[in-house]
Design a protein around this motif. Structure first.
Motif, PDB file in Angstrom:
ATOM      1  N   LEU A 142      42.642  27.260  46.382  1.00  0.00           N
ATOM      2  CA  LEU A 142      42.289  27.797  45.433  1.00  0.00           C
ATOM      3  C   LEU A 142      43.621  27.969  44.802  1.00  0.00           C
ATOM      4  O   LEU A 142      44.462  28.128  44.930  1.00  0.00           O
ATOM      5  CB  LEU A 142      42.490  29.611  46.246  1.00  0.00           C
ATOM      6  CG  LEU A 142      41.155  29.850  45.939  1.00  0.00           C
ATOM      7  CD1 LEU A 142      41.178  31.583  46.784  1.00  0.00           C
ATOM      8  CD2 LEU A 142      40.322  30.264  45.015  1.00  0.00           C
ATOM      9  N   VAL A 143      43.718  28.079  43.396  1.00  0.00           N
ATOM     10  CA  VAL A 143      44.364  27.374  42.980  1.00  0.00           C
ATOM     11  C   VAL A 143      44.953  28.068  41.184  1.00  0.00           C
ATOM     12  O   VAL A 143      43.269  27.204  40.572  1.00  0.00           O
ATOM     13  CB  VAL A 143      45.289  26.251  42.942  1.00  0.00           C
ATOM     14  CG1 VAL A 143      45.733  25.154  43.978  1.00  0.00           C
ATOM     15  CG2 VAL A 143      44.311  25.015  42.312  1.00  0.00           C
ATOM     16  N   PRO A 144      45.602  27.842  40.672  1.00  0.00           N
ATOM     17  CA  PRO A 144      45.493  27.987  38.920  1.00  0.00           C
ATOM     18  C   PRO A 144      45.346  26.503  38.530  1.00  0.00           C
ATOM     19  O   PRO A 144      45.459  25.315  39.176  1.00  0.00           O
ATOM     20  CB  PRO A 144      46.768  28.454  38.682  1.00  0.00           C
ATOM     21  CG  PRO A 144      47.990  28.569  39.753  1.00  0.00           C
ATOM     22  CD  PRO A 144      47.043  28.115  41.382  1.00  0.00           C
ATOM     23  N   HIS A 145      44.382  26.490  37.291  1.00  0.00           N
ATOM     24  CA  HIS A 145      44.323  25.205  37.594  1.00  0.00           C
ATOM     25  C   HIS A 145      45.455  24.390  36.761  1.00  0.00           C
ATOM     26  O   HIS A 145      46.129  25.101  36.132  1.00  0.00           O
ATOM     27  CB  HIS A 145      43.404  25.161  36.205  1.00  0.00           C
ATOM     28  CG  HIS A 145      43.384  25.439  34.610  1.00  0.00           C
ATOM     29  ND1 HIS A 145      43.848  25.857  33.639  1.00  0.00           N
ATOM     30  CD2 HIS A 145      44.218  24.121  33.554  1.00  0.00           C
ATOM     31  CE1 HIS A 145      44.227  26.453  32.882  1.00  0.00           C
ATOM     32  NE2 HIS A 145      44.772  24.548  33.000  1.00  0.00           N
ATOM     33  N   ARG A 175      53.213  34.237  34.931  1.00  0.00           N
ATOM     34  CA  ARG A 175      53.086  32.348  35.727  1.00  0.00           C
ATOM     35  C   ARG A 175      51.412  32.438  36.136  1.00  0.00           C
ATOM     36  O   ARG A 175      51.581  30.956  36.668  1.00  0.00           O
ATOM     37  CB  ARG A 175      54.007  32.556  36.796  1.00  0.00           C
ATOM     38  CG  ARG A 175      55.383  32.860  36.044  1.00  0.00           C
ATOM     39  CD  ARG A 175      56.215  32.955  37.297  1.00  0.00           C
ATOM     40  NE  ARG A 175      55.568  33.275  38.543  1.00  0.00           N
ATOM     41  CZ  ARG A 175      56.642  33.682  39.924  1.00  0.00           C
ATOM     42  NH1 ARG A 175      57.856  32.047  39.776  1.00  0.00           N
ATOM     43  NH2 ARG A 175      55.921  34.191  40.555  1.00  0.00           N
ATOM     44  N   GLU A 176      50.821  32.735  36.606  1.00  0.00           N
ATOM     45  CA  GLU A 176      49.851  32.582  36.884  1.00  0.00           C
ATOM     46  C   GLU A 176      48.307  33.158  36.262  1.00  0.00           C
ATOM     47  O   GLU A 176      48.411  34.087  36.241  1.00  0.00           O
ATOM     48  CB  GLU A 176      49.442  32.687  38.348  1.00  0.00           C
ATOM     49  CG  GLU A 176      50.444  31.885  39.412  1.00  0.00           C
ATOM     50  CD  GLU A 176      50.397  32.462  41.295  1.00  0.00           C
ATOM     51  OE1 GLU A 176      49.557  33.264  41.483  1.00  0.00           O
ATOM     52  OE2 GLU A 176      51.923  31.439  41.292  1.00  0.00           O
ATOM     53  N   SER A 177      48.237  33.071  35.229  1.00  0.00           N
ATOM     54  CA  SER A 177      46.971  33.673  34.231  1.00  0.00           C
ATOM     55  C   SER A 177      46.377  32.870  34.539  1.00  0.00           C
ATOM     56  O   SER A 177      44.913  33.522  33.904  1.00  0.00           O
ATOM     57  CB  SER A 177      47.667  33.663  32.873  1.00  0.00           C
ATOM     58  OG  SER A 177      47.861  32.036  32.555  1.00  0.00           O
ATOM     59  N   ASP A 178      45.612  32.013  35.810  1.00  0.00           N
ATOM     60  CA  ASP A 178      43.772  31.384  35.811  1.00  0.00           C
ATOM     61  C   ASP A 178      44.300  30.952  37.612  1.00  0.00           C
ATOM     62  O   ASP A 178      45.057  30.866  38.085  1.00  0.00           O
ATOM     63  CB  ASP A 178      43.378  30.457  35.475  1.00  0.00           C
ATOM     64  CG  ASP A 178      45.251  29.371  35.082  1.00  0.00           C
ATOM     65  OD1 ASP A 178      45.259  28.730  35.816  1.00  0.00           O
ATOM     66  OD2 ASP A 178      45.262  28.940  33.892  1.00  0.00           O
ATOM     67  N   TRP A 179      43.393  31.475  38.185  1.00  0.00           N
ATOM     68  CA  TRP A 179      43.101  31.327  39.017  1.00  0.00           C
ATOM     69  C   TRP A 179      41.483  31.664  39.650  1.00  0.00           C
ATOM     70  O   TRP A 179      40.693  31.582  39.413  1.00  0.00           O
ATOM     71  CB  TRP A 179      43.574  32.569  40.347  1.00  0.00           C
ATOM     72  CG  TRP A 179      43.454  32.755  40.989  1.00  0.00           C
ATOM     73  CD1 TRP A 179      42.989  32.766  42.940  1.00  0.00           C
ATOM     74  CD2 TRP A 179      44.832  32.125  42.048  1.00  0.00           C
ATOM     75  NE1 TRP A 179      42.973  32.634  44.491  1.00  0.00           N
ATOM     76  CE2 TRP A 179      44.670  32.158  43.638  1.00  0.00           C
ATOM     77  CE3 TRP A 179      46.538  31.632  41.815  1.00  0.00           C
ATOM     78  CZ2 TRP A 179      45.606  31.855  44.810  1.00  0.00           C
ATOM     79  CZ3 TRP A 179      46.798  31.371  43.032  1.00  0.00           C
ATOM     80  CH2 TRP A 179      46.698  30.796  44.257  1.00  0.00           C
ATOM     81  N   GLY A 180      41.084  30.336  40.850  1.00  0.00           N
ATOM     82  CA  GLY A 180      40.192  29.725  40.585  1.00  0.00           C
ATOM     83  C   GLY A 180      39.726  28.851  42.419  1.00  0.00           C
ATOM     84  O   GLY A 180      40.647  28.818  42.794  1.00  0.00           O
ATOM     85  N   PHE A 181      38.440  27.886  41.743  1.00  0.00           N
ATOM     86  CA  PHE A 181      38.409  27.053  42.230  1.00  0.00           C
ATOM     87  C   PHE A 181      38.576  25.690  42.123  1.00  0.00           C
ATOM     88  O   PHE A 181      37.676  25.020  41.236  1.00  0.00           O
ATOM     89  CB  PHE A 181      36.995  27.457  43.121  1.00  0.00           C
ATOM     90  CG  PHE A 181      36.964  28.705  43.885  1.00  0.00           C
ATOM     91  CD1 PHE A 181      37.259  28.926  45.420  1.00  0.00           C
ATOM     92  CD2 PHE A 181      36.218  29.735  43.363  1.00  0.00           C
ATOM     93  CE1 PHE A 181      37.073  30.653  45.561  1.00  0.00           C
ATOM     94  CE2 PHE A 181      36.702  31.282  43.159  1.00  0.00           C
ATOM     95  CZ  PHE A 181      36.862  31.542  44.776  1.00  0.00           C
ATOM     96  N   THR A 182      39.382  25.186  42.652  1.00  0.00           N
ATOM     97  CA  THR A 182      39.573  23.325  42.111  1.00  0.00           C
ATOM     98  C   THR A 182      37.760  22.427  42.186  1.00  0.00           C
ATOM     99  O   THR A 182      37.391  21.650  42.094  1.00  0.00           O
ATOM    100  CB  THR A 182      40.507  22.437  42.319  1.00  0.00           C
ATOM    101  OG1 THR A 182      41.441  23.722  41.279  1.00  0.00           O
ATOM    102  CG2 THR A 182      40.731  21.177  42.005  1.00  0.00           C
TER     103      THR A 182
END
Length: 1055
Positions: free
Chosen positions: A17-20, A142-149
C-alpha cells in the motif's frame, strides 16, 4: 499483550500500500520508502472526532484500451477526492489505483484528513467476482494519494473473458468515509499514556511490536539490565548493551526511541531493516541469542536460564496404535505456539485444533516396531505451560496458486482470561503436573511504532479481532447495501501471563537493577580520531572506553575505577559534561562541581542529562607536568575558557589534534601564538593564521564569542610568492571538501550486483562533472554517451528509470532516495549521445523467424513521431526474411495471448514494451487470400489447473487461417506441421473451442469454422482454439513473482 499488524503492508494480492510514485520499481515488493514513514493503523490520528462523511462513486471508463496517458483521473466526488488510475500499471505489471486529494496544493497549511475507503473494479458479467480492496489512511500534504500499486494483474483486467473489460469499458467503484482527526503532530505519547513508542526503520514494525512486548514483561526487563557486559562493549556491537540502552530509553525518554543501535548490534544493514520478517522467527532467534548472552564462560550469572524460566513449555507428540499395545512418545519444548486462525473463531478453537487427534489408517497406516502397519491415533498434548505464554496467530498462509503469502483478515477472538485447564484439562497429557493452575491473563498494551494511545478495553479488543467493520448507511431508508471495510489492523501475537506467577513476573524494576554506562573520552582518543574519522567534532563517543556502574553507587566509586584503569589518581581527575550544540556536534561544556561528585551516579545523570540519553558522556581532563606525570587540575574561574586546537597541513591535506589550552576570556589569540607554535612543533619564524570562521587575533576571546569546548583550527601562514599550488590551501576549503566528498561505487547496469569501480567525487559536482569523470575512467571519448541510473536503497536494485540528460543538478540529487542516501550508481555506455537518444523511441521487438525455430530480440530506435510502418521497414534491414517479398506485421502479446495487430499508421511514442511483448513475424501466404467465409482465429496453448479448475495459458500464441468447412482433423494436421510436434507427443494433445475461459472440447469430425463467429471488433482474443497439453518448455524465472513477501527470507542475527 496483543501485537497488531499495521494496515495492509501486504494485503491479499501481495502488494504494498503506497502513495503512487512515478518511479516505483517494477518489483513492487520494494516501495518501502513509504513504510519508512509512520504506518498508521488504529492510532492517535485515527480516533474519530466526529461521525464520518460517507460517499459512493461509480466511474465508467469507456474506450479504456485507447487511453494513452500513463495516469488518468476521475472527476472529484467527495471532499475534493478523486480516483487516480494507471491503466498500464505504475511501473508494475498490475493495474494501479489510488484515492487522490485533487486540490491538495490549494488546501490550508497543515491540512489533514483521515479516510476509510474501498476501491473496486466491477466484474460486469458476474458481480460476485468484483475485486474490491479497502484500507485507511491519514491524507496530508506529504501523502495526498494512497492506494494499491498492484491492484490486480493486467492480464486479468485486459482479458474480456474475465468480465472486467466489456465493450472496451471498465467500471470502477469507490466508497469513502472521511473523518476529522486528532492532530498527530502535537500528540504526546508520554504525556497522554506514560509510554513512548519506537521509530520504524523501514519495515521494522514487527520488531518494534516484539520489543515493546518484551520490555513490558518486568522480569524480562530486569534480567536484561543484569546481563553481563564488558567494559569495551559498544552498543552497536553488543546485543546486551544495545538492548539495555533501548530499554533504558523506553523507560526514561520523553520521545519515541530509535532502534538503529540494536539492529546494528544484530549485524543488520539498511537492507535488513527494510525486510519484512516473520515476528515469530525473530522472537525465536532473538531469544536464542539472549539465552547465549546470559551465560558467561565458566561463570554462572544471575540471569542465566531466564528465557527458559519465562517462556519455555513442553508438549508431547504421541502415536498410539488402536489394535495393538504400542505407543510412541516424543517430548519437545517450545517458546511460543503457532495457532491457526483460518477456520477458528477464537483461541479456544485453535487449541482444540492443536490437540485434535489424527487417525492413521488406510494408505496412511503407521509402521509400529515389531507390529508392522497398524491403524493408529496421532496427536499432541501439553506437559506444562510456561509462566509467560506467547501465542503466534497464523495470519498469513501460503497460496500455492499465486506462489505468495496472503493475509487472513478473518474475525478471531481472544479472551482477557484464558483457562487452559478447561473441560477437565483436555489439553493436558495424562502425566502433566495438574497441581499448577493454568489460568492466564492477557498482557495488553497498544503501540503503533512511534505513538502510544489510550484505548477502551472492549473497543481495543474488538478492533484487533479482525473481520469486517460496518459503517452507517449513507441514506437510511433507501435500498443500498451497508458500507463495510475489512479490518486489516488485527492481532498477530498474544502474550498471556499465568495468574499464579503474576506477582513474580510483574515485579518492580528498581534503580539498583539499572546500571549506568559512562563513556569517558580523553586526549588520547581525540588524537586517535581527529583527521581519520572525525573532522568537525572532537570524538566519536561510540569508540571510547565505557564503564558500567550501578546507579546507586557514589560517583567517587566510579573515579576509583578510572584510577585503576588509567593509573591516574583520583585527586588528579577532573570530569567535564558534554553538551550538544545546535549544529549537532558535542563539546565539553562544564566541569562537574565538587557537590555533584558527591552524588550517586544515577543522581548525577538525572541532574546533568536532560535529554535522557542512555549513557552519561564525560571528558576526562588530566594535566601533565614536564615529566609527563599527572598534576592537580588548575583552578577554573568564569574567566577561563577551555579551547581545543586542530592543526591543518595543506601540503599533506591532513588535520590533526594538537592539544587544548585554558585561555582568559579577555585574552587575545595573538598572546597564545608562541604556545600554538610549540604545540604544532613549528619553529617560531611563521606566524600561525587562525582560520575557518576567521578570528581576529587582536580581539579578545570573549569578543569572538568563544566558550568552553570550542575548537580553533590553525595552520602555517603561506609563504609569500610561493609557486606551490595546493588543492585546499586553507582550513575552510579543506573542511568544505571533507564535508562534501563522496566515494561512489559504480556498477554496470547489466551487472547490478557487482561493483565495477569507485570514484571519489563531491556531492556538489554537477551532472556534467560526474559523467565526465565516469567517461574518463572508462576511456569513453564523449561523456554524453554515459547514462546513469540511481539506486533504490530499499530494493537494492537500480531504479526503473534512468537519469535524464542533465535531469539533476548535483551528485547528491542522484544519490538521495527518500530519507536514505546511497553510494551506488549504475552506468551504461551508449552508442549515441544521451540527448540524441532521448529524442528517440527505443522498442524491443521479438522477431519470430518464419522457417527457423528461433526468436531474436532487436532494439529498434526511431524518432518518437515515427509509425509502425517505420518500425517494420527498419526491422526488415536487420532480419533474415524467407523471401524478399515477405510482408511483416507487429503484434502485441501479453500473458501468452495476442491482443493486437498494430496498424501501420499508429504512432510509436505511446507504445509500452515494458510488460507487453512486441512480436514481429511474417504474414503467412495463406492469410493473404482469405475467402469470404474463411476465418483468422487465435490459437493458444493451455493447461487446466486441477486445484481451481481454471485455465492457464502458456507458450507462444499464433494466428491460424481456417477454411470454410475444414474439420478439426484437417486443422490438427496443419498445426502439427507448423509446430513440428512429434507424433508420440501430439497424440496426447486435446483441442477445445474456448470462450469466456470455458473449454468446449472438439472431435476430429467437428467443423472448426462453425464455432467461430465473424468478429473484426475489439476483444477477438476472448474466443480461441485451445491446445491443451503439458508445458514442456524450459522454465524461466518469473520476474513478476520477485515481489514475494520479503518476510519469507530467514531472520538472521549475526553477532
Amino acid at each position: 499483550m496483543t501485537m497488531m499488524t499495521p494496515p495492509p503492508l501486504e494485503p491479499e494480492e501481495d502488494e504494498m500500500l503506497v502513495p503512487h510514485q512515478e518511479l516505483v520499481a517494477a518489483d513492487a515488493a520494494q516501495p518501502m520508502e513509504v513504510v519508512a514513514q509512520t504506518e498508521a493503523a488504529s492510532t492517535a490520528e485515527s480516533q474519530p472526532a466526529e461521525d464520518p462523511q460517507t460517499s459512493r462513486f461509480t466511474w465508467t471508463i469507456e474506450n479504456f484500451t485507447r487511453i494513452n496517458a500513463k495516469k488518468h483521473y476521475s472527476d472529484a466526488f467527495v471532499v475534493g477526492g478523486r480516483v487516480l488510475i494507471f491503466p498500464k500499471g505504475n511501473n508494475v505489471d498490475h493495474f494501479s489505483m489510488y484515492l487522490d486529494v485533487a486540490d491538495s496544493a490549494n488546501l490550508p497549511y497543515g491540512w489533514s484528513r483521515y479516510a476509510q475507503f474501498s476501491l473496486a473494479v466491477v466484474n460486469q458479467i458476474q458481480q460476485k467476482y468484483t475485486i474490491r480492496k479497502d484500507t485507511q489512511h491519514q491524507f496530508n500534504a506529504r501523502e495526498s494519494d494512497w492506494g494499491f500499486t498492484s491492484f490486480m494483474p493486467l492480464s486479468e483486467l485486459y482479458d474480456p473473458s474475465r468480465g472486467y473489460l466489456v465493450d472496451d469499458t471498465v467500471v470502477v467503484e469507490a466508497e469513502v468515509a472521511v473523518r476529522k482527526m486528532v492532530d498527530y503532530w502535537t500528540y504526546d505519547s508520554k504525556k497522554e499514556t506514560g509510554y513512548v513508542g519506537l521509530k520504524n526503520q523501514g519495515a521494522t514494525c514487527y520488531m518494534n511490536s516484539l520489543l515493546q512486548t518484551l520490555y513490558h514483561i518486568p522480569y524480562f526487563r530486569k534480567a536484561v539490565y543484569h546481563m553481563p557486559t564488558t567494559e569495551n562493549d559498544m552498543p552497536s556491537g553488543s546485543i546486551p548493551l544495545a538492548l539495555q540502552s533501548l530499554f533504558y530509553k523506553l523507560q526514561y525518554s520523553d520521545n519515541s526511541v530509535a532502534t538503529k543501535e540494536l539492529t546494528k548490534s544484530f549485524g543488520w544493514d539498511t537492507y535488513d531493516s527494510f525486510m519484512q520478517h516473520d515476528v515469530q522467527e525473530l522472537n525465536r532467534v532473538l531469544c536464542e541469542k539472549l539465552e547465549d548472552k546470559m551465560k558467561v564462560t565458566n561463570l554462572r550469572t544471575v540471569v542465566e536460564g531466564t528465557i527458559e524460566k519465562l517462556f519455555e513449555g513442553h508438549h508431547i507428540n504421541y502415536i498410539e496404535c488402536i489394535n495393538v499395545d504400542y505407543k510412541s512418545n516424543r517430548k519437545e519444548s517450545f517458546y511460543d505456539l503457532q495457532l491457526d486462525v483460518k477456520g477458528c473463531r477464537d483461541v479456544y478453537a485453535s487449541f482444540d485444533k492443536y490437540v485434535e487427534v489424527e487417525r492413521l489408517e488406510g494408505d496412511n497406516k503407521y509402521h509400529a516396531e515389531n507390529h508392522g502397519l497398524q491403524d493408529a491415533k496421532k496427536g499432541v498434548l501439553f506437559l506444562d505451560f510456561p509462566p509467560v505464554l506467547q501465542l503466534q496467530l497464523k495470519r498469513f498462509e501460503y497460496d500455492y496458486m499465486r506462489d505468495t503469502m496472503v493475509k487472513i483478515n478473518d474475525r478471531y477472538e481472544f479472551p482477557l482470561q484464558l483457562d487452559l485447564d478447561r473441560d477437565d484439562g483436555k489439553y493436558l497429557a495424562p502425566d502433566a503436573d495438574r497441581s499448577i493452575r493454568n489460568l492466564y491473563a492477557l498482557h495488553r498494551y497498544k503501540f503503533d511504532d512511534e505513538r502510544v494511545t489510550k484505548e477502551d478495553t472492549k473497543k481495543a479488543l474488538e478492533e484487533q479481532y479482525g473481520g469486517e467493520e460496518e459503517l452507517p448507511q449513507i441514506n437510511p431508508g433507501f435500498n443500498n447495501a451497508p458500507f463495510k471495510f475489512t479490518k486489516y489492523s488485527n492481532a498477530y501475537m498474544l502474550v498471556y501471563i499465568r495468574e499464579s506467577d503474576k506477582d513474580k513476573i510483574m515485579c518492580n524494576v528498581d534503580e539498583k537493577d539499572i546500571a549506568e554506562h559512562l563513556r569517558v573520552a580523553r586526549d588520547e582518543n581525540l588524537k586517535e580520531q581527529i583527521g581519520k574519522d572525525i573532522y568537525f567534532d572532537l570524538v566519536d563517543h561510540e569508540k571510547v572506553r565505557s564503564f558500567r556502574i550501578q546507579k546507586q553507587l557514589p560517583f567517587t566509586t566510579f573515579k576509583e575505577e578510572v584510577a585503576k584503569e588509567y593509573g591516574i589518581p583520583v585527586q588528579f581527575q577532573r570530569f567535564w559534561l558534554w553538551a550538544k550544540r545546535q549544529n549537532h556536534t558535542y563539546r565539553p561544556n562544564r566541569p562537574l562541581s565538587p557537590h555533584e561528585e558527591t552524588q550517586s551516579v544515577g543522581q548525577l545523570r538525572e541532574v546533568s542529562n536532560k535529554a535522557h540519553n542512555a549513557e552519561l558522556k564525560l571528558f576526562l581532563e588530566v594535566e601533565l607536568g614536564p615529566d609527563l606525570r599527572p598534576l592537580p587540575p588548575p583552578e577554573k574561574s568564569k574567566e577561563d575558557i577551555l579551547l581545543f586546537f586542530k592543526l591543518y597541513n595543506p601540503e599533506k591535506e591532513e588535520l590533526c589534534f594538537v592539544g587544548r589550552l585554558f585561555v582568559k576570556a579577555l585574552g587575545k589569540p595573538s598572546e597564545i601564538l608562541t604556545k600554538l607554535n610549540e604545540m604544532a612543533g613549528f619553529e617560531i619564524k611563521f606566524e600561525p593564521n587562525v582560520m575557518c570562521e576567521h578570528i581576529d587575533k587582536k580581539a579578545t576571546f570573549r569578543a569572538s564569542q568563544l566558550e568552553d569546548g570550542d575548537i580553533i583550527c590553525f595552520q602555517k601562514s603561506p609563504i609569500p610568492d610561493s609557486d606551490t599550488q595546493m588543492r585546499y590551501p586553507d582550513v575552510p576549503s579543506y573542511l568544505e571538501y571533507v564535508h562534501n566528498r563522496q566515494v561512489v561505487h559504480f556498477r554496470l547496469l547489466e551487472k547490478p550486483k557487482d561493483d565495477d569501480f569507485s570514484l571519489e567525487l563531491s556531492k556538489l559536482h554537477t551532472y556534467d562533472d560526474v559523467v565526465e569523470r565516469v567517461a574518463r575512467q572508462l576511456g569513453v571519448d564523449d561523456p554524453a554517451k554515459i547514462r546513469l541510473t540511481s539506486h533504490n536503497c530499499y530494493s537494492q536494485q537500480p531504479k526503473p528509470q534512468p537519469i535524464r540528460y542533465r535531469g539533476v543538478e548535483h551528485l547528491l540529487d542522484m544519490l538521495i532516495h527518500y530519507n536514505q542516501t546511497s553510494d551506488i550508481l549504475y552506468y551504461e555506455v551508449l552508442d549515441i549521445p544521451l540527448p540524441e537518444l532521448q529524442g528517440l523511441k527505443t522498442l524491443k521487438v521479438a522477431f519470430h523467424h518464419a522457417t527457423k525455430d528461433e526468436v531474436v530480440i532487436h532494439s529498434i530506435r526511431l524518432p518518437k513521431n515515427s509509425t509502425i510502418a517505420d518500425v517494420i521497414n527498419d526491422l526488415k534491414t536487420k532480419v533474415e526474411l524467407s523471401s524478399p517479398s515477405a510482408e511483416l506485421r507487429l503484434l502485441e502479446v501479453f500473458y501468452h495471448k495476442i491482443y493486437k495487430i498494430f496498424p501501420l499508421h499508429e504512432k510509436i511514442e505511446n507504445i509500452n514494451d515494458q510488460y507487453w511483448t512486441l512480436r514481429a513475424e511474417e504474414i503467412p501466404e495463406e492469410e493473404k487470400n482469405l475467402g469470404p467465409n474463411d476465418r483468422l482465429i487465435h490459437v493458444y496453448h493451455f493447461m487446466k489447473d486441477p486445484l481451481q479448475n481454471q485455465i492457464q495459458n502458456f507458450g507462444d500464441p499464433f494466428y491460424l487461417a481456417i477454411r470454410e468447412g475444414e474439420t478439426l482433423a484437417e486443422v490438427k494436421e496443419r498445426i502439427q506441421k507448423k509446430l513440428q510436434v512429434p507424433d508420440e507427443e501430439f497424440c496426447k494433445w486435446k483441442f477445445a473451442f474456448i470462450s469466456m475461459n470455458r473449454p468446449d472440447y472438439l472431435q476430429d469430425s467437428d467443423v472448426v469454422s462453425a464455432r467461430f463467429q465473424r468478429r473484426d471488433v475489439y476483444g477477438a482474443w476472448e474466443q480461441y482454439l485451445g491446445l491443451e497439453h503439458a508445458d514442456t518448455a524450459p522454465k524461466r524465472a518469473y520476474t513478476a513473482n520477485q515481489n514475494r513477501h520479503t518476510y519469507e527470507k530467514p531472520v538472521r542475527i549475526y553477532n
